[in-house]
Design an enzyme around this catalytic site. Structure first.
Site, PDB file in Angstrom:
ATOM      1  N   PRO A 190      27.053  63.326 -60.949  1.00 16.51           N
ATOM      2  CA  PRO A 190      26.883  64.803 -60.651  1.00 16.51           C
ATOM      3  C   PRO A 190      27.924  65.314 -59.702  1.00 16.51           C
ATOM      4  O   PRO A 190      28.326  64.725 -58.576  1.00 16.51           O
ATOM      5  CB  PRO A 190      25.322  64.716 -59.952  1.00 16.51           C
ATOM      6  CG  PRO A 190      24.873  63.525 -60.315  1.00 16.51           C
ATOM      7  CD  PRO A 190      26.101  62.602 -60.502  1.00 16.51           C
ATOM      8  N   GLU A 191      28.457  66.424 -60.590  1.00 15.01           N
ATOM      9  CA  GLU A 191      29.412  67.154 -59.633  1.00 15.01           C
ATOM     10  C   GLU A 191      28.948  68.474 -59.109  1.00 15.01           C
ATOM     11  O   GLU A 191      27.680  68.782 -59.135  1.00 15.01           O
ATOM     12  CB  GLU A 191      30.644  67.499 -60.462  1.00 15.01           C
ATOM     13  CG  GLU A 191      31.522  66.129 -60.888  1.00 15.01           C
ATOM     14  CD  GLU A 191      32.807  66.010 -60.469  1.00 15.01           C
ATOM     15  OE1 GLU A 191      33.266  66.626 -59.131  1.00 15.01           O
ATOM     16  OE2 GLU A 191      33.624  65.096 -61.200  1.00 15.01           O
TER      17      GLU A 191
END
Ligand code: ZN
Length: 271
Positions: free
Chosen positions: A2-3
């Site tokens: 997850p960014e």
């Protein structure tokens, strides 16, 4: 992994169901993720009302009405599930309100949950040294000019440095540098004023486009198996080695390694 856009999408999704709601039950199914859950987590959260949710870098912040903020990081594989139909082995933290159930699922357990006094968030060690938010007013050409001045390290690695800009990950740095026409290997101190003037809006644009894509999954949040956090995006340069540059400039996207991570760029339009 997850960014920032996935974390932002997750925070917005959770906010729709949690803001103004009282947490009626908190369950821990194990003692730790990357580090132990705070000893007083269940006690502090049970009965508290969630006032707002926000994001700082890649952390989600759940502000409670008790002067405390629960901070979550999704690590490599974390995601929140809303009203899951069936429990999963890796649902490590469960929250309940009168209307919904929330499960923090993290198979690899690189994520974390912390509890910090809301008034002292800026002093929290993980936040204290962070640079400005890329989607906030702090990221300006002037800030980058000052932060990159005289630096011989590549612009790519400088942009991944959380002290210079908070929360930018590999994908979005590659994409922003392509958009701005900057060679990722260029020494940061040599990036020109006009290039920096293109870079700031490029960073904002790639992040906002990705958040918009994620926004389309918001519709699914109410579904029984609704999962927050992941969505597919189409990229201009990331992962496209060997393919023609989308600018149709005759360039073929190359892949190199920088700081142990892959970089993709077009040798024609990125200078
Ligand atoms: Zn190109």
């Amino acid at each position: 992994m997850p960014e920032l856009p996935e974390v932002e999408t997750t925070v917005r999704g959770l906010a729709k169901f949690l803001e103004g709601e009282r947490i009626t039950r908190v369950v821990l199914n194990r003692a730790d993720l990357r580090r132990p859950f705070p000893a007083d987590l269940v006690q502090v959260m049970t009965g508290a009302t969630v006032s707002t949710l926000s994001r700082r870098a890649k952390y989600g912040l759940m502000h409670l009405d008790r002067g405390a903020t629960m901070i979550f990081h999704l690590g490599m594989s974390g995601r929140w599930r809303i009203d899951p139909e069936t429990p999963e082995t890796h649902d490590h933290l469960l929250l309940e309100t009168a209307h919904h159930r929330f499960a923090l699922c993290d198979p690899r357990r690189f994520g974390s949950v912390d509890l910090v006094a809301t008034g002292a968030l800026n002093l929290w060690p993980q936040f204290a040294a962070l640079g400005p938010e890329p989607l906030g007013p702090g990221l300006s050409v002037g800030h980058l000019k000052a932060a990159l001045k005289g630096k011989t390290q590549s612009i790519k690695l400088c942009l991944l440095d959380q002290r210079i800009v908070a929360g930018l990950g590999n994908i979005y740095v590659c994409e922003a540098l392509w958009r701005a026409g900057i060679r990722p290997t260029k020494p940061a101190g040599k990036v020109t004023g006009p290039q920096l003037a293109r870079l700031v809006p490029a960073i904002v644009a790639v992040l906002e486009a990705s958040i918009r894509d994620g926004g389309s999954t918001l519709r699914d949040y109410a579904a029984p198996s609704g999962e927050l956090g992941y969505f597919a995006s189409s990229f201009d340069v990331y992962g496209r080695d060997g393919q023609p540059c989308r600018r149709d400039d005759g360039g073929v996207i190359e892949r190199i390694a920088q700081g142990g991570r892959s970089t993709w760029f077009c040798p024609v339009c990125q200078k």
